[in-house]
Design a protein around this motif. Structure first.
Motif, PDB file in Angstrom:
ATOM      1  N   GLY A 648       1.397  -1.152  -0.228  1.00 53.85           N
ATOM      2  CA  GLY A 648       0.119  -0.161   0.400  1.00 53.85           C
ATOM      3  C   GLY A 648       0.761   1.373   0.031  1.00 53.85           C
ATOM      4  N   SER A 649       2.010   1.318  -0.208  1.00 48.32           N
ATOM      5  CA  SER A 649       3.096   2.252   0.188  1.00 48.32           C
ATOM      6  C   SER A 649       2.853   2.668  -1.288  1.00 48.32           C
ATOM      7  CB  SER A 649       4.269   2.107   0.845  1.00 48.32           C
ATOM      8  OG  SER A 649       5.507   2.985   0.913  1.00 48.32           O
ATOM      9  N   GLU A 650       3.146   4.237  -1.580  1.00 48.33           N
ATOM     10  CA  GLU A 650       4.117   4.601  -2.735  1.00 48.33           C
ATOM     11  C   GLU A 650       5.317   4.719  -2.771  1.00 48.33           C
ATOM     12  OE1 GLU A 650       4.230   6.874  -6.679  1.00 48.33           O
ATOM     13  OE2 GLU A 650       1.956   5.841  -4.879  1.00 48.33           O
ATOM     14  N   ARG A 651       5.803   4.850  -1.536  1.00 52.72           N
ATOM     15  CA  ARG A 651       7.085   4.440  -1.654  1.00 52.72           C
ATOM     16  C   ARG A 651       7.867   2.812  -2.042  1.00 52.72           C
ATOM     17  NH1 ARG A 651      12.341   5.584  -1.805  1.00 52.72           N
ATOM     18  NH2 ARG A 651      14.069   4.614  -0.758  1.00 52.72           N
ATOM     19  N   SER A 652       7.281   2.273  -1.725  1.00 59.19           N
ATOM     20  CA  SER A 652       7.416   0.716  -2.716  1.00 59.19           C
ATOM     21  C   SER A 652       7.263   1.077  -3.913  1.00 59.19           C
ATOM     22  CB  SER A 652       5.985  -0.366  -2.189  1.00 59.19           C
ATOM     23  OG  SER A 652       6.706  -0.555  -0.636  1.00 59.19           O
ATOM     24  N   LEU A 653       6.620   1.784  -4.546  1.00 59.90           N
ATOM     25  CA  LEU A 653       6.485   1.785  -6.011  1.00 59.90           C
ATOM     26  C   LEU A 653       7.690   2.403  -6.470  1.00 59.90           C
ATOM     27  CD1 LEU A 653       2.987   2.770  -6.480  1.00 59.90           C
ATOM     28  CD2 LEU A 653       3.763   0.439  -6.649  1.00 59.90           C
ATOM     29  N   GLN A 654       8.465   3.323  -6.245  1.00 61.12           N
ATOM     30  CA  GLN A 654       9.389   3.852  -5.617  1.00 61.12           C
ATOM     31  C   GLN A 654      10.325   3.052  -5.704  1.00 61.12           C
ATOM     32  OE1 GLN A 654       9.387   7.018  -3.293  1.00 61.12           O
ATOM     33  NE2 GLN A 654       7.473   8.025  -3.921  1.00 61.12           N
ATOM     34  N   ARG A 655      10.750   2.635  -4.534  1.00 56.70           N
ATOM     35  CA  ARG A 655      11.879   1.891  -4.792  1.00 56.70           C
ATOM     36  C   ARG A 655      11.931   0.475  -5.680  1.00 56.70           C
ATOM     37  NH1 ARG A 655      11.992  -1.061   0.410  1.00 56.70           N
ATOM     38  NH2 ARG A 655      14.368  -1.123   0.419  1.00 56.70           N
TER      39      ARG A 655
END
Length: 904
Positions: A648-655
């Motif tokens: 659910g984290s936008e940061r995960s998509l960036q990583r």
């Protein structure tokens, strides 16, 4: 709404004391810092000499030396400024370290520090809030509280909301900068001259603490910390944190709700029972450390208030400590070893976790024996007079002898415990700090403690003597990590089932239970369903074919492929774990890349990679977790090479985008079982991100596949992964699994008809029993029955909502904070006041002791609740069965509450 009550006039009067020295000139460069530091060092030396002489003269004539010295030290600290005053605030809580009369001198630091002059206040406000005279309906220029760093004023916003403003005193930021810089240089000189300073590693230790001291002047940073702690205690039964008005706050002004309560230094005025109030205070300090990992370093009476009904209001978050997931794990495991009297193990855990750069210590028998003696003394022999200060003194003295020190995180935690325990001892001088600590850690440790076990030995063992005889048989041949010998959360009272039908189990002792496990998922139609039995019987009579093509294998693959549509292809396996292993190998072969990403808290079977950061232990920051194994024996290189993300984290998509060049695939549970829900928007974004960057998406629907809907969670969310891992239901109650997905990807597992090309580019995923005719026949029959009877899913959804509502109602009636999550036949239940979104926070806040106990209370009422509490309904459950479950839950909660399992 809570409001802040002023202390009475007499209590508010500070004792005569010198004002702090005027703040240094503006520190605007290295030269001015050096000059100001030199001035500070001279001033410090001068006043040490002056107060030393005063002390020598005073002691000759003083009637009460303790009070006389305390007054002198208090005057010295106050004169030297904010960093030194902090030390006095701690001393004010330590009636166990100094006499009560001496401690009383230091308690005036809590509300007796002088505020700024009116002109200084105006200067700060003009700089930070130029329109302050018109921004507020009212603004009281008389401070209602003043501390070493800031002071507090009442005001009213334009909309009529009463607030308080915490305003950093003029020049304090520079004063703290200079004081900490000066102390750093003094320590460096001392480090060069004195071996004792070098042994304690004081320079590095202070370098780690120094930023925390200076950051106390940053009100935006404090606002963020206060908001985080407010969120952590949201819904708590007896802890409140004032809400922050972020839009009104600035770098040096923090605006928050105004609260009305009794100041902490006047806790004796609270009409709530003092012993219970003290226990609540200790519980709060331990909750922040053990659960949240974000704790108030300085919980002295000036930083708290109380209501008459025992609610604790936490204030002033300028100095907040942080424990990582690894720190929390180490702390809990250390306490666990001490509780059990395993002193050598406790020494190993304490030293490995909290003593930096000292691996040689554990190979030194003089150290390990001496530290064992220290731990045994404090945690066993004198535990009824527990003192964190005494324990720290003995432990740090021993470490200094061996040229070592504790970590900064542990030092700050020690300060928090030291101060907090001093406060609770003032509120209730008879409190047994260690006994309360034991009860607290006991509630949140991964084991069933002796006192809980004793409650059930008579109740449960008498009910299942034959099952217990097998469990306790020293000659038992089977080692069963899922039940008899369950991993990490051992089952004290495992069942041996003789028969199962529908939603009911009968054990070998003749007891019948309504089952809420459904075999951890496969039995969606119930145990012994005629649909599966008929198919199994027919296939057995046909010869039980394996390792050869058979009609049932083809049929099962076609049914699965049709469920997902498109040009889906299927590879069969023997379990969900196998399907994950196969899918990851196919992904690596197809992309030519090696690395895999997974999500924290998502369990993908017992393979080395499937268990990484899966369900019990976590590591690293929440936004970018570190991979950690959940099993000994896992391949370390594989674990370390796994990229761990947050669902659910936008940061995960960036990583994912950042590491796309090395990622073969991202694997996840689209509907995590522990959350009983899914995030369609995130899943859509995830698939789009991975497609854009050439990374495969693997959905692990071993649990959710054909359970939450025909096909699985992906059909509900409207997203299509590259590969889907299946198991449980597709075996029709027998061991079975599959990988389904896009033809071009799945065909990486098909031969090229060239053995050399196969070895170089194809993934081997075969298995002797994969697609055997008995499992395939049972699976195909169950899937077709689900396909042809869609009302089964509608009924399961309505039953889930019905039971969820009844369980929540029962918890409210008993008054036990309980989180019940349920959707489409999948349930999870935890005893927690908060609603955390991250799995790591769910695990941290869960009352494990009560969770395990609930299983056994329910068992006594004829309901089998899995001890891990992931509940799964099946088609055989009737409304009458669910009423029995709900009644058993209500009775169990009442019994548990009356026996002290819950904190109110």
């Amino acid at each position: 709404m809570l409001e802040m009550t002023l202390p009475d006039a007499e209590a508010a009067q500070p004792r005569p004391a010198p004002r702090p020295a005027s703040s240094p000139r503006k520190v605007d460069g290295p030269v001015s810092l050096v000059l100001a530091g030199a001035k500070e060092a001279v001033r410090l030396t001068f006043w040490i000499i002056v107060y030393g002489v005063r002390a020598a003269l005073t002691l000759r004539v003083a009637r009460n030396r303790e009070v006389a010295i305390a007054r002198l030290v208090r005057g010295f600290l106050l004169r030297m400024g904010p960093m030194y005053i902090k030390a006095g605030q701690v001393l004010g809580t330590q009636t166990g370290l100094i006499t009560a009369a001496g401690a009383e001198e230091f308690r005036h630091f809590f509300s007796g520090v002088d505020p700024m002059e009116r002109s200084e206040l105006h200067a700060v406000l003009e700089q930070e809030i130029p329109d302050w005279r018109t921004r507020y309906q009212t603004f009281d220029e008389e401070a209602i509280a003043a501390g070493s760093v800031a002071q507090v004023h009442r005001a009213t916003l334009r909309d009529g909301t009463p607030v308080v403003l915490k305003i950093v005193k003029l020049g304090v930021r520079d004063q703290l900068t200079v004081s900490t810089w000066t102390l750093d240089k003094i320590l460096r000189v001392a480090n060069a001259l004195f071996p004792a300073v070098r042994a304690y590693d004081a320079v590095n230790h202070f370098a780690e603490i120094r930023p925390l001291l200076v950051e106390q002047c940053d009100m935006r940073a404090e606002a963020q910390k206060q908001q985080a702690i407010l969120d952590n205690f949201s819904g708590h039964p007896f802890v409140r944190v004032p809400a922050v008005h972020h839009e009104e706050s600035t770098d040096e002004v923090l605006v928050m709700d105004y609260v009305d309560a009794i100041p902490g230094e006047h806790a004796e005025r609270v009409r709530f029972p003092a012993p219970e109030l003290a226990r609540r205070m200790q519980d709060t300090v331990y909750t922040m450390a053990f659960f949240h990992g974000l704790f108030h370093v300085d919980p002295h009476p000036g930083n708290m208030m109380f209501t008459d009904d025992g609610v604790l209001i936490m204030l002033d978050f300028g100095l907040v400590g942080h424990l990582s997931e690894d720190d929390k794990w180490a702390l809990a495991s250390f306490y666990y070893a001490c509780i059990r009297g395993e002193w050598q193990l406790a020494v190993e855990r304490f030293t490995s976790a909290f003593v930096p750069s000292a691996p040689h210590l554990l190979s030194d028998p003089t150290y390990t024996e001496a530290m064992q003696a220290v731990l045994k003394k404090h945690f066993d022999e004198i535990s009824d007079h527990w003192s964190t200060m005494a324990f720290f003194d003995d432990a740090t003295r021993l470490l200094r002898e061996h040229r070592a020190r504790v970590t900064t995180a542990f030092s700050l935690l020690g300060l928090a415990f030291l101060t907090g325990e001093g406060v609770v001892s003032v509120i209730d001088p008879q409190i047994n700090v260690w006994e309360n600590a034991r009860r607290f850690t006991d509630r949140f440790s991964p084991f069933m403690s002796d006192d809980v076990k004793n409650r059930f030995d008579d109740l449960i063992e008498a009910q299942i003597p034959l099952s217990m005889a097998h469990k306790n048989d020293p000659n038992r041949k089977v080692i069963a990590p899922t039940h008899f010998d369950r991993y990490a959360l051992p089952s004290a009272y495992p069942l041996i089932v003789e028969s199962a039908k529908g939603c009911r189990l009968t054990d070998i002792d003749g007891n019948e239970y309504i089952d809420l496990a459904s075999g951890y998922g496969p039995h969606i139609l119930g145990y012994g369903t005629p649909v599966a039995i008929e198919a199994i019987s027919k296939s057995v009579n046909q010869g039980a074919v394996n390792a050869l093509g058979n009609v049932h294998e083809i049929e099962l693959a076609e049914v699965i492929a049709d469920a997902f549509g498109g040009d889906t292809r299927v590879v069969l396996s023997n379990s969900g774990t196998e399907s994950v292993i196969m899918a990851l190998r196919i992904a690596r072969a197809h992309t030519g890349k090696q690395r895999v990403a997974k999500f924290e808290g998502h369990y993908h079977g017992f393979s080395d990679q499937g268990m990484v950061s899966s369900w019990f232990r976590y590591s690293g920051a929440a936004s970018s977790p570190n991979p950690i194994s959940n099993s000994a024996g896992a391949q370390e290189a594989l674990v370390k090479d796994t990229l761990v993300l947050q669902y659910g984290s936008e940061r995960s998509l960036q990583r994912i985008a950042q590491h796309a060049g090395e990622l073969a695939a991202v694997i996840l549970e689209p509907m995590p079982a522990v959350q009983a829900g899914y995030n369609a928007q995130f899943l859509t974004s995830l698939v789009e991100t991975c497609r854009r960057h050439g990374v495969l998406v693997i959905f692990d629907e071993v649990v959710s596949g054909f359970r939450v809907a025909y096909g699985g969670a992906q059909t509900l969310a409207g997203v299509t992964p590259d590969l889907t891992c299946l198991g449980k239901i597709i075996g029709g109650g027998l061991p079975g699994g599959a990988v389904a997905g896009r033809r071009e990807v799945i065909e990486t597992a098909r031969t090229s008809n060239d053995p050399f090309v196969d070895l170089e580019t194809r993934a081997f995923v075969g298995g002797t029993m994969s697609g055997n005719s008995i499992t395939a026949a049972a699976g195909a029959a169950v899937l077709k029955h689900l396909r042809d009877n869609p009302q089964i899913y509608e009924n399961l959804e309505s039953k889930t909502e019905y039971l969820k509502t009844r369980l929540e109602k029962a918890a409210v009636e008993v008054g036990v904070p309980t989180q019940v999550k349920g959707a489409r036949s999948v349930f999870s239940l935890s005893f927690d006041y908060a609603r955390p979104t991250l799995v790591r926070d769910q695990m941290a806040g869960t009352n494990v002791k009560a969770t395990l106990a609930l299983s056994y209370y329910m068992r006594s009422h004829g309901v089998y609740l899995p001890e891990l509490h992931t509940m799964l309904l099946n088609d055989a459950h009737s409304i009458g069965d669910l009423d029995i479950v709900a009644d058993a839950f209500a009775e169990s909660l009442s019994e548990m509450d009356s026996e002290g399992f819950f904190v109110h």
